[in-house]
Motif scaffolding. Structure first.
Motif, PDB file in Angstrom:
ATOM      1  N   ARG A 169       0.876  -1.211  -0.105  1.00  0.00           N
ATOM      2  CA  ARG A 169      -0.129   0.017   0.136  1.00  0.00           C
ATOM      3  C   ARG A 169       0.900   1.079  -0.041  1.00  0.00           C
ATOM      4  NH1 ARG A 169      -4.705  -2.403  -0.943  1.00  0.00           N
ATOM      5  NH2 ARG A 169      -5.434  -3.711   0.759  1.00  0.00           N
ATOM      6  N   VAL A 170       0.894   2.040  -1.091  1.00  0.00           N
ATOM      7  CA  VAL A 170       1.436   3.237  -0.989  1.00  0.00           C
ATOM      8  C   VAL A 170       0.273   4.394  -0.744  1.00  0.00           C
ATOM      9  CG1 VAL A 170       2.472   5.037  -2.598  1.00  0.00           C
ATOM     10  CG2 VAL A 170       3.070   2.606  -2.902  1.00  0.00           C
ATOM     11  N   ARG A 171       0.667   5.103   0.314  1.00  0.00           N
ATOM     12  CA  ARG A 171      -0.104   6.313   0.726  1.00  0.00           C
ATOM     13  C   ARG A 171       0.582   7.705   0.420  1.00  0.00           C
ATOM     14  NH1 ARG A 171      -0.916   2.482   5.480  1.00  0.00           N
ATOM     15  NH2 ARG A 171      -2.879   1.397   4.816  1.00  0.00           N
ATOM     16  N   LEU A 172      -0.169   8.420  -0.100  1.00  0.00           N
ATOM     17  CA  LEU A 172       0.300   9.862  -0.589  1.00  0.00           C
ATOM     18  C   LEU A 172      -0.389  10.910   0.057  1.00  0.00           C
ATOM     19  CD1 LEU A 172       1.598   8.982  -3.944  1.00  0.00           C
ATOM     20  CD2 LEU A 172       3.005   9.055  -2.128  1.00  0.00           C
ATOM     21  N   THR A 173       0.066  12.063   0.469  1.00  0.00           N
ATOM     22  CA  THR A 173      -0.934  13.231   0.874  1.00  0.00           C
ATOM     23  C   THR A 173      -1.494  13.690  -0.095  1.00  0.00           C
ATOM     24  OG1 THR A 173       0.996  14.660   0.388  1.00  0.00           O
ATOM     25  CG2 THR A 173       0.790  13.863   2.702  1.00  0.00           C
ATOM     26  N   GLU A 174      -1.463  13.520  -1.261  1.00  0.00           N
ATOM     27  CA  GLU A 174      -2.374  13.840  -2.223  1.00  0.00           C
ATOM     28  C   GLU A 174      -3.518  13.217  -2.671  1.00  0.00           C
ATOM     29  OE1 GLU A 174       1.830  14.815  -3.941  1.00  0.00           O
ATOM     30  OE2 GLU A 174       0.884  13.414  -2.684  1.00  0.00           O
ATOM     31  N   CYS A 175      -3.566  12.105  -2.269  1.00  0.00           N
ATOM     32  CA  CYS A 175      -4.882  11.313  -2.317  1.00  0.00           C
ATOM     33  C   CYS A 175      -5.094  10.477  -1.292  1.00  0.00           C
ATOM     34  CB  CYS A 175      -4.573  10.576  -3.695  1.00  0.00           C
ATOM     35  SG  CYS A 175      -2.883   9.673  -3.929  1.00  0.00           S
ATOM     36  N   ASP A 176      -4.657  10.299  -0.218  1.00  0.00           N
ATOM     37  CA  ASP A 176      -5.014   9.439   0.812  1.00  0.00           C
ATOM     38  C   ASP A 176      -5.607  10.033   2.162  1.00  0.00           C
ATOM     39  OD1 ASP A 176      -4.578   6.590  -0.518  1.00  0.00           O
ATOM     40  OD2 ASP A 176      -2.462   7.453  -0.624  1.00  0.00           O
ATOM     41  N   THR A 177      -6.365   9.501   2.932  1.00  0.00           N
ATOM     42  CA  THR A 177      -6.982  10.086   4.103  1.00  0.00           C
ATOM     43  C   THR A 177      -6.544   8.768   5.238  1.00  0.00           C
ATOM     44  OG1 THR A 177      -8.557  11.106   3.088  1.00  0.00           O
ATOM     45  CG2 THR A 177      -8.718  10.693   5.491  1.00  0.00           C
ATOM     46  N   PRO A 178      -5.763   8.922   6.018  1.00  0.00           N
ATOM     47  CA  PRO A 178      -5.059  10.356   6.399  1.00  0.00           C
ATOM     48  C   PRO A 178      -3.914  10.773   5.551  1.00  0.00           C
ATOM     49  CG  PRO A 178      -4.565   8.540   8.174  1.00  0.00           C
ATOM     50  CD  PRO A 178      -5.450   7.763   7.067  1.00  0.00           C
ATOM     51  N   ALA A 179      -3.843  11.865   5.379  1.00  0.00           N
ATOM     52  CA  ALA A 179      -2.960  12.632   4.607  1.00  0.00           C
ATOM     53  C   ALA A 179      -1.476  12.330   5.092  1.00  0.00           C
ATOM     54  CB  ALA A 179      -3.143  14.104   4.356  1.00  0.00           C
ATOM     55  N   THR A 180      -0.945  11.212   4.419  1.00  0.00           N
ATOM     56  CA  THR A 180       0.379  10.781   5.198  1.00  0.00           C
ATOM     57  C   THR A 180       1.274  10.174   3.641  1.00  0.00           C
ATOM     58  OG1 THR A 180       1.702   9.577   6.586  1.00  0.00           O
ATOM     59  CG2 THR A 180      -0.202   8.378   5.453  1.00  0.00           C
ATOM     60  N   ASP A 181       2.488  10.055   4.158  1.00  0.00           N
ATOM     61  CA  ASP A 181       3.292   9.254   2.984  1.00  0.00           C
ATOM     62  C   ASP A 181       3.875   8.198   3.602  1.00  0.00           C
ATOM     63  OD1 ASP A 181       2.666  11.336   0.876  1.00  0.00           O
ATOM     64  OD2 ASP A 181       4.785  12.423   1.282  1.00  0.00           O
ATOM     65  N   GLU A 182       3.637   7.070   2.945  1.00  0.00           N
ATOM     66  CA  GLU A 182       4.280   6.044   3.602  1.00  0.00           C
ATOM     67  C   GLU A 182       3.869   4.988   2.666  1.00  0.00           C
ATOM     68  OE1 GLU A 182       2.597   4.852   7.531  1.00  0.00           O
ATOM     69  OE2 GLU A 182       0.812   4.678   6.557  1.00  0.00           O
ATOM     70  N   VAL A 183       4.854   3.784   2.631  1.00  0.00           N
ATOM     71  CA  VAL A 183       4.624   2.388   2.147  1.00  0.00           C
ATOM     72  C   VAL A 183       4.512   1.552   2.931  1.00  0.00           C
ATOM     73  CG1 VAL A 183       5.542   0.868   0.401  1.00  0.00           C
ATOM     74  CG2 VAL A 183       5.771   3.492  -0.033  1.00  0.00           C
ATOM     75  N   VAL A 184       3.488   0.735   2.997  1.00  0.00           N
ATOM     76  CA  VAL A 184       3.272  -0.514   4.083  1.00  0.00           C
ATOM     77  C   VAL A 184       2.906  -1.726   3.356  1.00  0.00           C
ATOM     78  CG1 VAL A 184       1.404  -0.996   5.617  1.00  0.00           C
ATOM     79  CG2 VAL A 184       2.215   1.269   5.415  1.00  0.00           C
ATOM     80  N   ILE A 185       3.300  -2.788   3.873  1.00  0.00           N
ATOM     81  CA  ILE A 185       3.240  -4.320   3.365  1.00  0.00           C
ATOM     82  C   ILE A 185       2.294  -4.805   4.540  1.00  0.00           C
ATOM     83  CG2 ILE A 185       4.114  -6.496   3.004  1.00  0.00           C
ATOM     84  CD1 ILE A 185       6.708  -5.281   2.271  1.00  0.00           C
TER      85      ILE A 185
END
Length: 189
Positions: A169-185
């Protein structure tokens, strides 16, 4: 899932890690292209587009005179996918081509995760409908393996060997809630 239904989750890239990976990829792109001339970054929605915009900003910082907005576009691949009948319906995104077009340009496709290679195959088909680039390269934040097609990335932020049962899972502030940047397995515990 385990008998308890627990799903394990571990962060493999933090916001700072993502930023460092994108900085490295930006410099790799400039080096491979021998500068910013004729360069176009085409991000694949949903998360490839903000990554392409971030890369363009980093390229502009390293190569003064480059307008990041002028070299960044978005390439929707929805209608070119070979799995439309098997996947949940998703709305198409707008394809935005930089004003200079892609003909005879060095186009770098940008995506968040490279897995089977099918999204990139779709992107190549979509790109051909728009014009004829001189060169097409691929930049991804994460390469997790498990290729089904003979496709490889030219620029990779992080190689993450995973099992096919795990999710990246790639989470980016521009498109995810909560707004965060991270990559999670995520996977079974």
């Amino acid at each position: 899932m385990t008998a308890s239904g627990a799903v394990s989750s571990r962060t493999v890239l933090s916001s700072a890690d993502i930023d460092r990976a994108l900085t490295r990829i930006a410099y790799e792109i400039l080096e491979a292209n021998k500068g910013p001339e004729d360069l176009v970054l085409m991000g694949i929605p949903l998360r490839g587009y903000p990554l392409a915009r971030r890369l363009a900003e980093k390229i502009a910082a390293a190569a003064p005179g480059v307008d990041p907005a002028a070299i960044t576009g978005q390439l929707d691949v929805t209608m070119f996918r070979d799995d439309l009948a098997r996947r949940p319906t998703r709305p198409p995104y707008a394809t935005r081509v930089p004003v200079t077009g892609i003909d005879d340009k060095v186009v770098v496709l940008v995506d968040d995760v490279l897995y089977s290679g099918r999204t990139i195959r779709s992107a190549l088909d979509a790109l051909v409908d728009l014009g004829r680039p001189r060169i097409v390269r691929l930049a991804v934040l994460v390469d997790r393996g498990h290729r089904e097609l003979p496709i490889r990335a030219d620029h990779v932020g992080k190689n993450l060997p995973t099992s096919s049962a795990e999710q990246v899972r790639v989470r980016l502030t521009e498109c995810d809630t909560p707004a965060t940047d991270e990559v999670v397995i995520e996977g079974t515990a």
